[in-house]
Design a protein around this motif. Structure first.
Motif, mmCIF file in Angstrom:
data_model
loop_
_atom_site.group_PDB
_atom_site.id
_atom_site.type_symbol
_atom_site.label_atom_id
_atom_site.label_comp_id
_atom_site.label_asym_id
_atom_site.label_seq_id
_atom_site.Cartn_x
_atom_site.Cartn_y
_atom_site.Cartn_z
ATOM 1 N N TYR A 1 0.835 -1.205 0.000
ATOM 2 C CA TYR A 1 0.000 0.000 0.000
ATOM 3 C C TYR A 1 0.871 1.256 0.000
ATOM 4 O O TYR A 1 0.648 2.193 -0.787
ATOM 5 N N LEU A 2 1.893 1.294 0.857
ATOM 6 C CA LEU A 2 2.774 2.449 0.912
ATOM 7 C C LEU A 2 3.513 2.647 -0.414
ATOM 8 O O LEU A 2 3.765 3.780 -0.855
ATOM 9 N N ALA A 3 3.835 1.543 -1.074
ATOM 10 C CA ALA A 3 4.562 1.618 -2.343
ATOM 11 C C ALA A 3 3.750 2.289 -3.445
ATOM 12 O O ALA A 3 4.330 2.836 -4.398
ATOM 13 N N THR A 4 2.416 2.280 -3.325
ATOM 14 C CA THR A 4 1.590 2.898 -4.363
ATOM 15 C C THR A 4 1.749 4.409 -4.417
ATOM 16 O O THR A 4 1.329 5.037 -5.385
ATOM 17 N N PHE A 5 2.341 4.993 -3.360
ATOM 18 C CA PHE A 5 2.502 6.447 -3.306
ATOM 19 C C PHE A 5 3.865 6.905 -3.814
ATOM 20 O O PHE A 5 4.137 8.108 -3.851
ATOM 21 N N LEU A 6 4.714 5.970 -4.196
ATOM 22 C CA LEU A 6 6.048 6.346 -4.673
ATOM 23 C C LEU A 6 6.007 6.699 -6.177
ATOM 24 O O LEU A 6 5.178 6.184 -6.916
#
Length: 320
Positions: free
Chosen positions: A315-320
């Motif tokens: 989920y956090l990776a989707t913001f990179l």
């Protein structure tokens, strides 16, 4: 290069997320905010910032970690950075009063609760609650801190005026309706990205030390022992034998109120949370804790092959 920045104050609660970030080969940096220096004239780095500051930080000698984090979050939000569990989430994390007011505004029922500051006021509040049994807890807590079950005003008075009284870090004690469940368990609902992931059935027959993190195992020094007053009080008179696991992920569990929980999280800009609830004998559900620094139990996840920290890292990776 953009990074994932993990804002926290407890290394033991972040290692599993770090392992998943490493596994996915994602760029990240850990910000341990028990202390530090912040230059407000400088812009923050680019990236996504995930706040994991806990209400129980003061129990680890990180008394001002939430206050410092509030300053950091204000700085990040001022500059338009992507923040997961930002200032609103932190406000709810460190105040059960704010939690209950937000839950009630969303139409979610909570146990009847009275706020008291001052020892004599705690006793007066319990009298006005007019309940045979009631619970006290800290407004700013974590790991079940300050939770005590009482069956009389005299027992409460002995505790409040005795040497064992546990003073809340913010001075606010909550006196709360005791919800008597037919069986000794609560259900913790886990959400990532504001969406329901799974529910964990938590055995409370040995008390209300409900922290699911591996660092919070019952004989680990990171967490306090279960409260004796709760140990001696089996919920609903039932006793559970020590054959079933303390934490068990439920299969095919999707009650109607999940949509209301998700809307509550959206309304309060909370992306990652665990919401704890208890059922009474009539089947009514009461939410009593919103944990925005939620942790997960490895044994429970291994049993059903679902891993929240992996979901969170993705989920956090989707913001990179």
């Amino acid at each position: 290069m953009k990074k994932i920045y993990v804002i926290h104050e407890n290394n033991e609660w972040t290692i599993h997320l770090q392992n998943r970030l490493d596994e996915l080969q994602l760029p990240y940096e850990m910000w341990h905010l028990d202390e530090g220096v912040l230059d407000l004239s400088m812009p923050p780095p680019e990236g996504v910032f995930y706040n994991r500051i806990s209400a129980s930080s003061h129990t680890r000698d990180h008394r001002y970690a939430p206050e410092y984090t509030e300053a950091v979050l204000a700085w990040l939000e001022r500059h338009g950075r992507t923040v997961i569990n930002g200032s609103r989430a932190l406000r709810l994390e460190v105040s059960k009063v704010n939690q209950y007011m937000a839950l009630n505004a969303a139409g979610i029922e909570t146990p009847k609760t009275i706020v008291a500051v001052g020892k004599s006021q705690i006793i007066e509040a319990a009298k006005s609650l007019n309940q045979n049994s009631f619970i006290t807890k800290h407004n700013r807590a974590g790991k079940g801190q300050g939770v005590q079950l009482f069956h009389s005003i005299s027992a409460l008075s002995d505790y409040v005026n005795g040497a064992d009284f546990d003073e809340p870090v913010d001075g606010i004690t909550l006196i709360q309706q005791y919800i008597e469940a037919p069986m000794p368990y609560i259900i913790r609902h886990e959400f990532i990205g504001g969406k329901f992931l799974y529910a964990v059935k938590v055995d409370t027959s040995e008390g209300f030390e409900l922290c699911p993190a591996d660092a919070c195992s019952i004989d680990d020094l990171f967490c306090p022992a279960p409260n004796e007053s709760l140990n001696n009080s089996k919920v609903g008179g039932a006793k559970v034998e020590a054959l079933s696991p303390k934490f068990e992920i439920l299969q095919n569990y999707n009650p109607d109120f999940i949509a209301t929980y998700e809307q509550f999280l959206a309304d309060n800009n909370i992306q990652v949370a665990g919401i704890e609830a208890i059922l009474d004998k009539a089947g009514n559900s009461y939410a009593y804790d919103v944990n925005t620094n939620t942790n997960y139990n490895s044994d429970a996840e291994n049993a059903v092959d679902i891993y929240a920290m992996l979901h969170l890292a993705k989920y956090l990776a989707t913001f990179l």
